[in-house]
Enzyme design. Structure first.
Site, mmCIF file in Angstrom:
data_model
loop_
_atom_site.group_PDB
_atom_site.id
_atom_site.type_symbol
_atom_site.label_atom_id
_atom_site.label_comp_id
_atom_site.label_asym_id
_atom_site.label_seq_id
_atom_site.Cartn_x
_atom_site.Cartn_y
_atom_site.Cartn_z
ATOM 1 N N HIS A 46 0.816 -1.217 0.000
ATOM 2 C CA HIS A 46 0.000 0.000 0.000
ATOM 3 C C HIS A 46 0.847 1.264 0.000
ATOM 4 C CE1 HIS A 46 -3.616 2.404 0.887
ATOM 5 N NE2 HIS A 46 -2.742 3.194 1.493
ATOM 6 N N HIS A 96 -2.359 3.362 -8.168
ATOM 7 C CA HIS A 96 -2.637 2.488 -9.311
ATOM 8 C C HIS A 96 -2.350 3.257 -10.591
ATOM 9 C CE1 HIS A 96 -6.231 4.653 -8.064
ATOM 10 N NE2 HIS A 96 -6.544 4.723 -9.353
HETATM 11 P P1 AMP Z 1 -8.797 6.849 -9.748
HETATM 12 O O1 AMP Z 1 -9.817 7.885 -10.122
HETATM 13 O O2 AMP Z 1 -7.500 7.043 -10.485
HETATM 14 O O3 AMP Z 1 -8.627 6.720 -8.264
HETATM 15 O O4 AMP Z 1 -9.361 5.492 -10.322
HETATM 16 C C1 AMP Z 1 -9.954 4.499 -9.547
HETATM 17 C C2 AMP Z 1 -10.404 3.465 -10.530
HETATM 18 O O5 AMP Z 1 -10.587 2.249 -9.837
HETATM 19 C C3 AMP Z 1 -11.718 3.808 -11.233
HETATM 20 O O6 AMP Z 1 -11.479 3.834 -12.630
HETATM 21 C C4 AMP Z 1 -12.651 2.672 -10.820
HETATM 22 O O7 AMP Z 1 -13.495 2.282 -11.855
HETATM 23 C C5 AMP Z 1 -11.683 1.580 -10.444
HETATM 24 N N1 AMP Z 1 -12.138 0.612 -9.457
HETATM 25 C C6 AMP Z 1 -12.657 0.860 -8.230
HETATM 26 N N2 AMP Z 1 -12.915 -0.301 -7.576
HETATM 27 C C7 AMP Z 1 -12.534 -1.297 -8.419
HETATM 28 C C8 AMP Z 1 -12.532 -2.716 -8.318
HETATM 29 N N3 AMP Z 1 -13.004 -3.369 -7.244
HETATM 30 N N4 AMP Z 1 -12.079 -3.421 -9.370
HETATM 31 C C9 AMP Z 1 -11.629 -2.799 -10.483
HETATM 32 N N5 AMP Z 1 -11.574 -1.454 -10.621
HETATM 33 C C10 AMP Z 1 -12.031 -0.716 -9.604
HETATM 34 ZN ZN ZN Z 2 -4.166 -0.311 -0.069
#
Ligand code: AMP
Ligand code: ZN
Length: 105
Positions: A46, A96
């Site tokens: 993390h 991510h």
């Molecule tokens: P960000 O706006 O860069 O924080 O992007 C977060 C991304 O995580 C978004 O595009 C969501 O659709 C994606 N997301 C959230 N939860 C999940 C999950 N359980 N599995 C796959 N993608 C996810």
């Molecule tokens: Zn985490």
């Protein structure tokens, strides 16, 4: 982090299909794709955002992971995006990397 969705996925507490995995990262499909192919490269350890990420330790591995997963999936053309901070649109506070491509996998 106990309350972090990507930590839970990393530990297998929430089920998700890994398209690729190595010692430090795993790759899943984004739940709400914004391109034909929308992947997330996620460190197993993390950190809240790129600002806290240990680039010295994992930077090269992150780039290699992006190269390896795109090669494995036959994605030659793509863009990467790292939303860092709420004002930049970051919603999940576990680093991510988005991979966005017109190539369908
Ligand atoms: P960000 O706006 O860069 O924080 O992007 C977060 C991304 O995580 C978004 O595009 C969501 O659709 C994606 N997301 C959230 N939860 C999940 C999950 N359980 N599995 C796959 N993608 C996810
Ligand atoms: Zn985490």
């Amino acid at each position: 982090m106990t309350d972090c969705i990507f930590c839970k996925i990393a530990k297998g507490e929430i089920k998700s299909d890994f398209l690729y995995e190595n010692d430090n990262f795993f790759v899943i499909k984004d739940l709400n794709p914004k391109a034909n192919t929308h992947l997330l490269v996620i460190p197993k350890e993390h950190s809240n955002s790129l600002n806290e990420f240990d680039g010295e330790k994992y930077g090269k591995c992150l780039i290699k992971t992006i190269q390896d997963v795109t090669k494995k999936l036959g994605i030659k053309s793509y863009k990467i995006q790292i939303n860092t901070g709420k004002e930049a649109g970051q919603e999940v506070f576990h680093l991510h990397v988005h991979i966005l491509s017109n190539t369908k996998i």
